[in-house]
Design a protein around this motif. Sequence first.
Motif, PDB file in Angstrom:
ATOM      1  N   ALA A  39       0.813  -1.221   0.000  1.00 31.21           N
ATOM      2  CA  ALA A  39       0.000   0.000   0.000  1.00 31.21           C
ATOM      3  C   ALA A  39       0.844   1.268   0.000  1.00 31.21           C
ATOM      4  O   ALA A  39       0.517   2.246  -0.678  1.00 31.21           O
ATOM      5  N   ASP A  40       1.951   1.270   0.746  1.00 27.09           N
ATOM      6  CA  ASP A  40       2.753   2.489   0.853  1.00 27.09           C
ATOM      7  C   ASP A  40       3.342   2.911  -0.485  1.00 27.09           C
ATOM      8  O   ASP A  40       3.578   4.099  -0.722  1.00 27.09           O
ATOM      9  N   LYS A  41       3.559   1.946  -1.377  1.00 26.77           N
ATOM     10  CA  LYS A  41       4.142   2.269  -2.684  1.00 26.77           C
ATOM     11  C   LYS A  41       3.096   2.757  -3.685  1.00 26.77           C
ATOM     12  O   LYS A  41       3.441   3.162  -4.794  1.00 26.77           O
ATOM     13  N   LEU A  42       1.832   2.715  -3.283  1.00 29.51           N
ATOM     14  CA  LEU A  42       0.752   3.201  -4.137  1.00 29.51           C
ATOM     15  C   LEU A  42       0.246   4.566  -3.686  1.00 29.51           C
ATOM     16  O   LEU A  42      -0.639   5.148  -4.311  1.00 29.51           O
ATOM     17  N   GLU A  43       0.835   5.088  -2.607  1.00 21.67           N
ATOM     18  CA  GLU A  43       0.389   6.368  -2.064  1.00 21.67           C
ATOM     19  C   GLU A  43       0.768   7.523  -2.977  1.00 21.67           C
ATOM     20  O   GLU A  43       1.813   7.500  -3.637  1.00 21.67           O
ATOM     21  N   ILE A  44      -0.078   8.544  -2.985  1.00 19.41           N
ATOM     22  CA  ILE A  44       0.231   9.789  -3.696  1.00 19.41           C
ATOM     23  C   ILE A  44       0.105  10.952  -2.718  1.00 19.41           C
ATOM     24  O   ILE A  44      -0.669  10.904  -1.761  1.00 19.41           O
ATOM     25  N   PRO A  46      -1.585   8.760   3.485  1.00 19.66           N
ATOM     26  CA  PRO A  46      -1.451   7.340   3.839  1.00 19.66           C
ATOM     27  C   PRO A  46      -2.531   6.469   3.194  1.00 19.66           C
ATOM     28  O   PRO A  46      -3.707   6.844   3.141  1.00 19.66           O
ATOM     29  N   PHE A  47      -2.108   5.323   2.688  1.00 21.22           N
ATOM     30  CA  PHE A  47      -3.005   4.304   2.127  1.00 21.22           C
ATOM     31  C   PHE A  47      -3.045   3.175   3.157  1.00 21.22           C
ATOM     32  O   PHE A  47      -2.105   2.406   3.286  1.00 21.22           O
ATOM     33  N   ILE A  48      -4.129   3.078   3.881  1.00 20.74           N
ATOM     34  CA  ILE A  48      -4.271   2.074   4.924  1.00 20.74           C
ATOM     35  C   ILE A  48      -4.936   0.835   4.335  1.00 20.74           C
ATOM     36  O   ILE A  48      -6.046   0.913   3.791  1.00 20.74           O
ATOM     37  N   TYR A  73      -8.163   6.194  -3.845  1.00 24.01           N
ATOM     38  CA  TYR A  73      -7.978   7.254  -4.843  1.00 24.01           C
ATOM     39  C   TYR A  73      -9.245   8.097  -5.010  1.00 24.01           C
ATOM     40  O   TYR A  73      -9.167   9.333  -5.115  1.00 24.01           O
ATOM     41  N   GLN A  74     -10.420   7.468  -5.026  1.00 23.45           N
ATOM     42  CA  GLN A  74     -11.641   8.259  -5.150  1.00 23.45           C
ATOM     43  C   GLN A  74     -11.877   9.083  -3.883  1.00 23.45           C
ATOM     44  O   GLN A  74     -12.398  10.199  -3.945  1.00 23.45           O
ATOM     45  N   GLY A  75     -11.467   8.543  -2.734  1.00 18.41           N
ATOM     46  CA  GLY A  75     -11.569   9.292  -1.489  1.00 18.41           C
ATOM     47  C   GLY A  75     -10.716  10.546  -1.518  1.00 18.41           C
ATOM     48  O   GLY A  75     -11.142  11.611  -1.046  1.00 18.41           O
ATOM     49  N   ILE A  76      -9.516  10.449  -2.080  1.00 17.31           N
ATOM     50  CA  ILE A  76      -8.649  11.622  -2.203  1.00 17.31           C
ATOM     51  C   ILE A  76      -9.311  12.680  -3.080  1.00 17.31           C
ATOM     52  O   ILE A  76      -9.307  13.877  -2.747  1.00 17.31           O
ATOM     53  N   ALA A  77      -9.885  12.239  -4.206  1.00 15.00           N
ATOM     54  CA  ALA A  77     -10.532  13.200  -5.106  1.00 15.00           C
ATOM     55  C   ALA A  77     -11.670  13.938  -4.396  1.00 15.00           C
ATOM     56  O   ALA A  77     -11.854  15.150  -4.595  1.00 15.00           O
ATOM     57  N   ARG A  78     -12.417  13.229  -3.543  1.00 14.80           N
ATOM     58  CA  ARG A  78     -13.508  13.868  -2.792  1.00 14.80           C
ATOM     59  C   ARG A  78     -12.974  14.805  -1.711  1.00 14.80           C
ATOM     60  O   ARG A  78     -13.378  15.966  -1.612  1.00 14.80           O
TER      61      ARG A  78
END
Length: 323
Positions: free
Chosen positions: A54-59, A63-65, A80-85
Amino acid sequence: MEILDILIIGAGPIGLNCALESKKNNLNYLIIEKGTIVNSLYNYPLYMKFFSTADKLEIAEIPFISAAPKPGRQEALEYYQGIARQKNLKINLYEKVLNVSKKDGVFKIETSKSEYLAKSVIISTGFYDIPNLMNIPGEDLPKVKHYYTEPYPFAQQKIVVVGSSNSSVDAALETYRKGAEVTMIIRNSEISANVKYWVKPDIENRIAEGSIKANFNAEMIEIKKDSVIFKDENGDHIEIENDFVLAMTGYLPDFDFLKNSGIELQGDCLNPLYNSETMETNVPNLYLAGVVCGGKDTHLWFIENSRIHAEMIITEIIKKNNK
């Protein structure tokens, strides 16, 4: 008409990262996406697990839990959709970019719904949209699937899986375990070395015990309504009964779109021309980000090693603006 600082084509993980970097630097940006947010991930197999942790997919250091060591498709969609919101990113969805042209230093972007002007354009469209076709008779039959989502439709069916990559192996194992009779047609002499390390022994053992039939050094020749014909390693043409073909032959970037945008493509892999330090193409102020940079070599770039493209591009744009 308003002139944007940046128009980003594609709302995948790297496109979102470009938007986050633009927002952080107070640049006027907009993302145009032909589907939903992270559309490629949405079209992945339902139960797919990432190779990366997960940590390597973070932007953007968000944090990507994940409950599991390797996150799955649904967790990635939520992330990713949560970040966009949460970040209230400016995204126009279900709007396809048709053409990018440039006049007097300003880009004109024509879409299925509108037109936009921008000083800079970032293309971050991935490669999951266009199947790499086998170009054989019968490939257009309804029983041929170039995208695989789940195994249940193939229960108790005779399935041919073409390829030996992660998608091919996942499709073969999952359909076999739901009762399909699975035959793999593989161009190479063995299962791909790129297959996830925890899955590779599984497929090799199923092949060794005969649960899944595998034809190595083989090639599909023709697909018929109730059968397929392939050439085996001896050059003989073999016909077997068949209900469905899962052609997991890979996908390609939209090369026509890149060329029509003015980007030069080089070599057998049609690698787009760009500056590796700034991600700027041969067209000034037109940038590439993410896996689209690899041309036909779609294993070259992925989320974890192309996250840096956003900062590289925005740094270059700001540098140009300050000159």
